[in-house]
Design a protein around this motif. Structure first.
Motif, PDB file in Angstrom:
ATOM      1  N   ALA A  75      49.537  41.832  29.669  1.00 20.22           N
ATOM      2  CA  ALA A  75      48.612  43.386  30.042  1.00 20.22           C
ATOM      3  C   ALA A  75      46.997  42.890  29.812  1.00 20.22           C
ATOM      4  N   LEU A  76      46.685  42.161  28.919  1.00 21.74           N
ATOM      5  CA  LEU A  76      45.049  41.795  28.871  1.00 21.74           C
ATOM      6  C   LEU A  76      44.687  41.258  30.093  1.00 21.74           C
ATOM      7  N   THR A 100      45.919  50.207  29.572  1.00 26.86           N
ATOM      8  CA  THR A 100      46.019  49.101  29.305  1.00 26.86           C
ATOM      9  C   THR A 100      45.633  48.905  27.739  1.00 26.86           C
ATOM     10  N   ALA A 101      45.082  49.645  27.101  1.00 27.37           N
ATOM     11  CA  ALA A 101      44.850  49.700  25.731  1.00 27.37           C
ATOM     12  C   ALA A 101      46.289  49.666  24.902  1.00 27.37           C
ATOM     13  N   ILE A 102      46.972  50.712  25.504  1.00 26.71           N
ATOM     14  CA  ILE A 102      48.387  50.961  24.978  1.00 26.71           C
ATOM     15  C   ILE A 102      48.973  49.748  25.053  1.00 26.71           C
ATOM     16  N   ALA A 103      49.255  49.123  26.372  1.00 30.51           N
ATOM     17  CA  ALA A 103      49.932  48.011  26.723  1.00 30.51           C
ATOM     18  C   ALA A 103      49.568  46.743  26.029  1.00 30.51           C
ATOM     19  N   CYS A 154      58.010  49.357  18.857  1.00 29.71           N
ATOM     20  CA  CYS A 154      56.922  49.117  19.558  1.00 29.71           C
ATOM     21  C   CYS A 154      57.167  48.343  20.816  1.00 29.71           C
ATOM     22  N   PHE A 155      58.158  47.251  20.426  1.00 28.22           N
ATOM     23  CA  PHE A 155      58.394  46.336  21.766  1.00 28.22           C
ATOM     24  C   PHE A 155      58.737  47.039  22.539  1.00 28.22           C
ATOM     25  N   LEU A 163      55.113  48.269  32.664  1.00 26.91           N
ATOM     26  CA  LEU A 163      55.592  48.780  33.653  1.00 26.91           C
ATOM     27  C   LEU A 163      54.795  49.586  34.283  1.00 26.91           C
ATOM     28  N   ILE A 164      54.359  50.658  33.588  1.00 28.43           N
ATOM     29  CA  ILE A 164      53.462  51.569  34.180  1.00 28.43           C
ATOM     30  C   ILE A 164      52.121  51.041  34.409  1.00 28.43           C
ATOM     31  N   LEU A 165      51.402  50.253  33.623  1.00 31.83           N
ATOM     32  CA  LEU A 165      50.480  49.411  33.920  1.00 31.83           C
ATOM     33  C   LEU A 165      50.456  48.796  35.215  1.00 31.83           C
TER      34      LEU A 165
END
Length: 175
Positions: A75-76, A100-103, A154-155, A163-165
């Motif tokens: 994600a990062l 992105t921050a949430i991911a 959380c995982f 997937l949304i990202l």
């Protein structure tokens, strides 16, 4: 001679009786030892079962921590490597940044929680369980289950967020 035969036969009977009493005493002692051996064997099997349960939970926690770290890294990297066009709207940019921050935050929370629970699991000693816990599963239920559920939740949420990202990245690339 009959008197000597009777004395000899009586002596043999006394010797036989002494011998059978001695054998009986040894047999009783051996049976007591067998009972102790069985108790020790049952205890060793119980300890082995506790170690296996601990090992299973430790492997689960390790895998969730590793997968969460990978997901956070992907994600990062996705955020850093995407070329966002200058024509993108501000709302989409805010949505991309938030996603992105949430991911990244969700899998890191999962990883840290899993690692902390893993420390507790590794420190558990089945030979001397902590106060109030008779075995590992009771220890797990009282001290680790809630944190494990949080980590796993959380995982699971981080997979959906990732997937949304990816969908948002695809949208940025296509438009």
């Amino acid at each position: 001679m009959n008197i000597l035969g009777a004395i000899g036969q009586g002596g043999m009977q006394v010797a036989d009786m002494t011998w059978s009493m001695r054998c009986r005493k040894e047999d009783i002692e051996h049976r007591k030892l067998e009972i102790e051996w069985r108790k020790y064997d049952i205890w060793c099997r119980w300890v082995d079962e506790q170690w296996h349960a601990m090992d299973e939970k430790a492997k689960q926690l390790e895998q969730i921590a590793n997968l969460s770290a990978l997901l956070a890294g992907f994600a990062l990297i996705g955020m850093c490597e995407v070329n966002i066009p200058s024509t993108i709207s501000g709302i989409l940019l805010i949505a991309f940044g938030t996603t992105t921050a949430i991911a990244v935050a969700l899998p890191i929370s999962s990883m840290l929680s899993s690692c902390m629970v893993l420390v507790a699991v590794i420190k558990f000693d089945p030979k001397s369980p902590p106060h109030g816990c008779s075995d590992f599963m009771q220890f797990w239920t009282l001290h680790c289950e809630a944190d494990w559920r949080f980590s796993f939740r959380c995982f699971n949420l981080s997979i959906g967020t990732f997937l949304i990202l990816l969908g948002q990245v695809w949208h940025c690339i296509v438009t």
